[in-house]
Design an enzyme around this catalytic site. Structure first.
Site, PDB file in Angstrom:
ATOM      1  N   GLY C  44     -69.646  15.331  -1.357  1.00 22.35           N
ATOM      2  CA  GLY C  44     -70.745  14.543  -0.809  1.00 22.35           C
ATOM      3  C   GLY C  44     -71.831  14.221  -1.817  1.00 22.35           C
ATOM      4  O   GLY C  44     -72.856  13.651  -1.472  1.00 22.35           O
ATOM      5  N   SER C  46     -71.952  12.040  -4.397  1.00 21.33           N
ATOM      6  CA  SER C  46     -72.229  10.627  -4.641  1.00 21.33           C
ATOM      7  C   SER C  46     -72.898   9.962  -3.445  1.00 21.33           C
ATOM      8  O   SER C  46     -73.720   9.062  -3.603  1.00 21.33           O
ATOM      9  CB  SER C  46     -70.948   9.880  -4.999  1.00 21.33           C
ATOM     10  OG  SER C  46     -70.617  10.132  -6.341  1.00 21.33           O
ATOM     11  N   GLU C 166     -72.116  10.267 -12.032  1.00 19.79           N
ATOM     12  CA  GLU C 166     -70.920  10.435 -12.858  1.00 19.79           C
ATOM     13  C   GLU C 166     -70.858   9.357 -13.935  1.00 19.79           C
ATOM     14  O   GLU C 166     -69.803   8.806 -14.237  1.00 19.79           O
ATOM     15  CB  GLU C 166     -69.654  10.409 -11.989  1.00 19.79           C
ATOM     16  CG  GLU C 166     -69.605  11.609 -11.054  1.00 19.79           C
ATOM     17  CD  GLU C 166     -68.309  11.692 -10.272  1.00 19.79           C
ATOM     18  OE1 GLU C 166     -67.266  11.344 -10.838  1.00 19.79           O
ATOM     19  OE2 GLU C 166     -68.357  12.111  -9.110  1.00 19.79           O
TER      20      GLU C 166
END
Lengths: 290, 267, 279
Positions: C44, C46, C166
């Site tokens: 969860g 992102s 990321e």
């Protein structure tokens, strides 16, 4: 299957003002059953080199011999296809090549292109899906309903289903999380050992090169820069640093330790366990607690 | 084959034509298309020819390059020429084969129409050769701005164009990558009968579509994250500069039109 | 420390999913800190990033950024100017046809006057060391360079927070270093708050604070030293361990027992040396 590359030169866009020398006089032998890691930073010619090995690029000069097949500059198309059957290649982000309605059909695509019967291809698909660690139920699913990690495994199965003698892996773990990365790399090492394949791994990870490969090739500016067993390559830290690379973490650590103790540490294996073992030798027997 | 098509290719440079406002160039082309249709005798076609050559010289694009660009349309030019020779039956007979009579009116008409085509292609190529696609988009957005009042989504259209331009090279790279991956799996894109060849493109097109949708989704999210909310209240970095040379160029074209109107054969 | 972001009891559910992606989550982000959020794929993290600048709105609960709330559509723009996100894929967030146009995109959206825009573009491109590339087209740039352009686009907006979602996972080691060094500099020199969602534990080790997520909830939070002390918890979250920790554990198996876990190679070597000298 033995691979021999001699005097390989490749010019991109030959004969145009954009001509660029991508590979320059590369010669290399890879004996059957080797697990070779190719390292070097982006633009060093790694990708160009491996694309020659299965005929996606043709040499401007020099030859490539895989088993009894030799590809020279201006070689015939038929030969290229024969070469592709022997040499499978898992590209970066291989899940981007999936296209068929079901996983089964997608995995069968390769074998059937190379003239396998439908039954044989289906059998291969079933075998390979299990091999890459997926349940057979996924075969009837659409590849696009799977998770990213599963899609990558399907794509890998699609290459393995062609039963290549040589498997080329172009950064097969790019974009995966650490756990996924380790699972995929362990899978390739197991495959390599069980199926007696020749494996060529292109990677940015010194750790992967150190843990998984038996030989390492370092590329720089389109030429071979260093080649040898991991212990030989990682003994040359300065040479590696000169081209923007470094030794794996374990070696970095041993070097630091060596600096403290002033005693050289034997380095032949690069796993964390062996590093711990080497260091513990400096502590005598019985163990310490403080 | 595609290497020879020069329409749509941009050659960087610093010529007067490069420096002109894209709006002026777009309007200029528009006027020129009308002007070309005004010519109807040797003199007026000659004047247009002088004008076209002068424009090419001003652009500093090599004549050889322009000639190369014309090659792909030679076939059409010759075809039109022959068609006119065969179809037009005016003036004196200059050649008589019995079953085929060639009239000087036909030859004249053929030459004129061919010249018209060549002029149009040359001058339109000059637009794209001296203007970056993004400048053309900007020019179009400005020129079409009045149509916003009738709810024409001009801003969205221009943004769409510029995003497409931005992603063309990316998609070409992607296409090459997927093609290679499928070729490595034994796919062939060039051999076999047409039906087979079309089928062979499925493994290329499906992944390409899927990745394009993914890109579009990502891009929309990134744009929203950076505060995009349509054309309302937006400022712009790119501004166009309308200078004397632009007014001058358009005036020149209007004078050309006037001269042609006077000199063209009436009746 | 000043609290910049407050997340209060937020739950989030995608319409197509059966389960909550985020369940009753609360957290605070403080001014000037480097906060690393780690967790397995699907934990969860992102989704959380997208909630922080209003790209997604919570199913229940509230997200506040400097006293603006994402629930209010008018304040959303204020929030998006303050919270910039660098996404994973360098290609799919490059909107402009050149570096200059791409950096301009956000400024244009926020209605920054042109003269000021030009000035801000110059300085922010210089800030990420891309001066020589201002006219370059995206397909001539490396992944790391594209990500730096994305960062320039954000800092031109004068944000208070940069979220790296990321952002380095698709880059080669060189590109990764370029991006992290650039953000580190912004964090240290300009006090920009950084939230880095990452798989790279070596990066997380260098953060000021770490949040470990699992199945839409926060498993633990604390300084890297506190968080990485608890190996069982990290393994439970589906994470790998940083190198020095792994080596420390392996050493224990070989009878070299250190009192505590060490986060970096330097620390571990020093601790071993102390241990040996005491011998």
């Amino acid at each position: 299957m033995d691979i021999k590359i001699s005097g390989l030169t490749h010019r991109y866009k030959a004969g145009t003002p954009f001509e660029r020398l991508a590979l320059h006089d590369v010669s290399l032998s890879i004996s059957s059953g080797t697990f070779l890691a190719v390292i070097g930073h982006t633009g060093s010619g790694k990708s160009t080199l491996i694309q020659h090995l299965n005929g996606l690029l043709k040499p401007s000069e020099g030859t490539i011999t895989v088993g009894d097949l030799t590809i020279a500059a201006g070689g015939k198309k038929k030969q290229l296809k024969a070469l592709r059957k022997r040499v499978g290649i898992v590209f970066q982000y291989p899940e981007h090549q999936l296209f068929d309605e079901t996983v089964e059909k997608d995995v069968m695509f390769g074998p059937m292109n190379f003239g396998q019967s439908e039954e044989a291809a289906r059998a291969a698909a079933h075998e390979m899906i299990k091999l890459v660690g997926l349940p057979v139920e996924v075969l009837q699913k659409s590849p696009f309903d799977l998770s990213g990690g599963q899609m990558r495994r399907v794509a890998i199965a699609g290459v393995l289903a062609m039963e290549p003698d040589v498997l080329i892996l172009d950064e097969p773990t790019a974009g995966l999380d650490p756990r996924g990365r380790k699972e995929i790399m362990d899978l390739f090492r197991t495959l390599h050992d069980q199926r007696n394949m020749t494996t060529i791994l292109v990677t940015h990870s010194m750790e992967d090169a150190a843990y998984y490969a038996d030989r390492i090739l370092v590329m720089e500016k389109g030429s071979t820069y260093l080649e040898g067993a991991p212990a030989e390559i990682f003994a040359k830290r300065e040479e590696l640093q000169a081209v923007g690379l470094d030794v794996p973490e374990t070696v970095q650590f041993l070097l630091r330790w060596q600096e403290k103790t002033g005693k050289p540490v034997q380095m032949s294996s690069f796993t964390i366990e062996d590093t711990a073992k080497a260091i513990s030798a400096d502590f005598g027997k019985g163990g310490f607690t403080c | 084959m595609l290497d020879n098509v020069i329409i749509g290719q941009y050659i960087p440079g610093t010529s007067v034509l490069h420096k002109m406002d894209p709006r002026a160039k777009l309007l200029g082309i528009f006027v020129f298309i009308f002007v070309v249709f005004l010519a109807n005798n040797w003199l007026t076609y000659g004047i247009l020819g002088v004008f076209a050559v002068a424009a090419i010289l001003l652009s500093q694009v090599s004549l050889r390059y322009m000639y190369k660009g014309l090659k792909p349309i030679f076939f059409i030019v010759i075809f039109t020429f022959i068609l006119h020779i065969l179809m037009t039956k005016q003036g004196e007979v200059v050649y008589d084969l019995g079953w085929l009579k060639i009239y000087n009116g036909g030859v004249k008409q053929g030459v004129f129409i061919s010249l018209r085509l060549v002029y149009l292609v040359l001058v339109t190529s000059l637009l794209t050769l001296t203007t970056t696609p993004i400048d053309i988009t900007d020019g179009l957005e400005y020129l079409l701005a009045p149509f916003k009042r009738v709810k024409l989504p001009v801003h969205e259209f221009a943004l769409m164009m510029s995003i497409s331009l931005r992603f063309i090279p990316t998609l070409l790279q992607e296409t090459e990558k997927i093609m290679k991956a499928q070729m490595a799996r034994g796919a062939e894109f060039t051999a076999g009968p047409v039906k087979e060849r079309i089928k062979a493109f499925v493994p290329l097109l499906v992944p390409l579509f899927i990745s394009s949708f993914k890109r579009a989704e990502d891009l929309a999210l990134a744009m929203e994250a950076r505060g995009y909310r349509g054309g309302e209240g937006r400022t712009r970095l790119r501004v166009l500069h309308w200078g004397f040379r632009d007014t001058g160029a358009l005036l020149l074209l209007l004078i050309l039109a006037a001269v042609l109107i006077v000199l063209r054969t009436h009746g | 420390m000043k609290e910049l972001i407050t997340v209060n009891n937020v739950s989030f559910q995608y319409p197509s999913e059966e389960n909550l992606t985020l369940a009753d989550l609360s957290l605070s982000v403080y001014k000037g800190e480097w906060l690393a959020i780690v967790g397995h794929n699907g934990s969860g993290k992102s989704t959380l990033a997208k909630l922080l600048n209003g790209l997604l709105l919570p199913t229940s609960g509230e997200v506040k950024v400097e006293n603006y709330t994402t629930a209010n559509e008018k304040e959303l723009w204020e929030i998006r100017r303050r919270v910039g996100i660098v996404f994973q894929n360098p290609d799919n967030q490059f909107v402009g046809t050149s570096v200059r146009d791409d950096v301009a995109f956000g400024l244009e959206n926020f209605g920054v006057p042109r003269d000021e825009m030009i000035e801000r573009i110059e300085t922010s491109i210089a800030r990420v060391n891309m001066q020589g590339f201002i006219e370059s087209e995206p397909h001539h740039l490396s992944g790391g360079q594209k990500q730096r352009v994305a960062i320039a686009g954000i800092i031109a907006q004068k944000p208070s927070i940069i979220i790296l979602d990321e952002a380095t996972s698709m880059l080669d080691p060189m590109g990764r270093k370029e991006v992290i060094d650039t953000v580190k500099q912004l964090n240290e020199e300009e006090g920009i708050t950084v939230i880095s969602i990452t798989h790279d534990l070596e990066e997380a080790v260098r953060a000021d604070r770490v949040i470990v997520m699992k199945q839409g909830a926060i498993l633990t939070t604390g300084s890297p030293r506190e968080v990485f002390q608890n190996e069982a918890l990290l393994l439970d979250a589906g994470l790998d361990l940083p190198f020095s920790l792994k080596l420390g554990l392996a050493l224990r198996d070989y009878g070299v027992s250190l009192k505590e876990q060490h986060l970096t190679q330097e620390e571990l070597v020093d601790a071993l040396w102390t241990l040996k000298s005491a011998d």
